[in-house]
Design an enzyme around this catalytic site. Structure first.
Site, PDB file in Angstrom:
ATOM      1  N   ASN A 121      49.357 110.743  10.885  1.00 22.47           N
ATOM      2  CA  ASN A 121      48.914 112.126  10.890  1.00 22.47           C
ATOM      3  C   ASN A 121      49.932 113.031  10.187  1.00 22.47           C
ATOM      4  O   ASN A 121      51.063 112.616   9.952  1.00 22.47           O
ATOM      5  CB  ASN A 121      48.695 112.574  12.342  1.00 22.47           C
ATOM      6  N   CYS A 122      49.495 114.263   9.905  1.00 25.13           N
ATOM      7  CA  CYS A 122      50.323 115.246   9.206  1.00 25.13           C
ATOM      8  C   CYS A 122      51.716 115.318   9.812  1.00 25.13           C
ATOM      9  O   CYS A 122      51.823 115.402  11.029  1.00 25.13           O
ATOM     10  CB  CYS A 122      49.672 116.621   9.283  1.00 25.13           C
ATOM     11  N   PRO A 123      52.799 115.323   9.068  1.00 25.51           N
ATOM     12  CA  PRO A 123      52.858 115.300   7.601  1.00 25.51           C
ATOM     13  C   PRO A 123      53.166 113.908   7.050  1.00 25.51           C
ATOM     14  O   PRO A 123      53.539 113.810   5.882  1.00 25.51           O
ATOM     15  CB  PRO A 123      54.031 116.242   7.324  1.00 25.51           C
ATOM     16  N   ASP A 141      43.704 110.716   7.742  1.00 27.68           N
ATOM     17  CA  ASP A 141      43.982 112.086   8.185  1.00 27.68           C
ATOM     18  C   ASP A 141      43.170 113.079   7.344  1.00 27.68           C
ATOM     19  O   ASP A 141      43.422 113.219   6.151  1.00 27.68           O
ATOM     20  CB  ASP A 141      45.490 112.350   8.038  1.00 27.68           C
TER      21      ASP A 141
END
Lengths: 203, 77
Positions: free
Chosen positions: B15-17, B42
């Protein structure tokens, strides 16, 4: 007569000069913008597991974008630079924090448990439990751990600077902190960095 | 997955980042002109990859969504 009238020949049409200047100025400014390395300065002041994320996510991402990044850790933010991270989260007094279980069937995970402050405050080990649930949620969602994001920041040359005054104030020992700390400084040393940055965030 | 790319990066489940950070890391070990195919789950990476490429000057050759997975091909500048 102004200075420009002396430099320019009498018969020169000033509008041509203005046009030349405007074009030249545009080109120069574009060159300057292209060569400019953006910079980010973050002041990290909080030391809980949830608040540890924004500075490290923003710092690591900015550095991936090629920015020059400095993070100044002060007060509770210094906890984020300890060799051994024992970051905890407190849902007490935080009505925005969803209390959801990271395991079990979907209907169970979807329940947002409304736990009264009185219970949270009175139950021993409540923060430990909330921290465990948060860590599990982070893992389930493929979100990086703080250790991982911090290592990426170090690898990508993010400058991690620590507040000297906080160390003395809270009686910390320098040995408890990671050796990658770039510098131990005070507000007077970080403000000029913040002043020159394109983006400055207080977290 | 684009098999023509010089290198591939499996960023599924991240997931981010992380997809962006892993992309950056993979690209820094590559030579100019080489291509990297990234697979991600994502949804946020769709816009972030565009922004990342725009900012870093690497070229986003393609950006596709296939069965809940995003596939990006980036050419290193």
């Amino acid at each position: 007569m102004g200075k420009l009238d002396i430099i320019l020949p009498e018969n020169l049409d000033k509008s041509i000069f203005d046009q030349w200047f405007d074009e030249r100025f545009e080109t120069r400014m574009a060159e300057r913008a292209a060569a400019h390395v953006p910079s980010l300065a973050i002041i990290a002041t909080k030391g809980t597991l949830d608040w540890a994320y924004p500075p490290f996510i923003l710092a690591s991402t900015a550095s991936a974008l090629g920015w020059d990044v400095s993070v100044f850790f002060t007060f509770y933010g210094l906890e984020l630079l300890k060799k051994d991270l024992h970051l905890e989260i407190s849902p007490l007094g935080n009505p925005s924090m969803p209390m959801k279980m990271p395991f079990g069937p979907q209907w169970f995970k979807d329940i947002n448990w409304k736990i009264p402050n009185l219970v949270m405050a009175g139950m021993p080990g409540f923060e430990k439990m909330a921290t465990g649930l948060m860590q599990q949620t982070v893992k389930n969602n493929g979100v990086a751990s703080i250790e991982e994001l911090r290592s990426i920041c170090i690898e990508s040359d993010v400058k991690l600077v620590a507040c000297q005054m906080t160390v003395e104030l809270f009686g910390h020992s320098h040995d408890a902190f990671i050796p990658e700390i770039t510098d131990w400084i005070g507000a007077a040393s970080f403000l000029p960095v913040a002043q020159k940055s394109d983006v400055c965030l207080f977290i | 997955m684009n098999t023509h790319a010089t290198q591939t990066l499996d960023a599924r489940g991240m997931n981010c980042p992380l997809p962006i950070l892993r992309t950056k890391k993979a690209l820094s070990a590559m030579s100019s002109g080489e291509t990297l195919a990234i697979t991600s789950t994502d949804p946020g990476s769709f816009k972030d990859m565009q922004a990342f490429c725009k900012q870093t000057g690497n070229e986003l050759l393609s950006s596709n969504q296939e069965q809940g997975e995003f596939v990006y091909v980036v050419r290193k500048s």
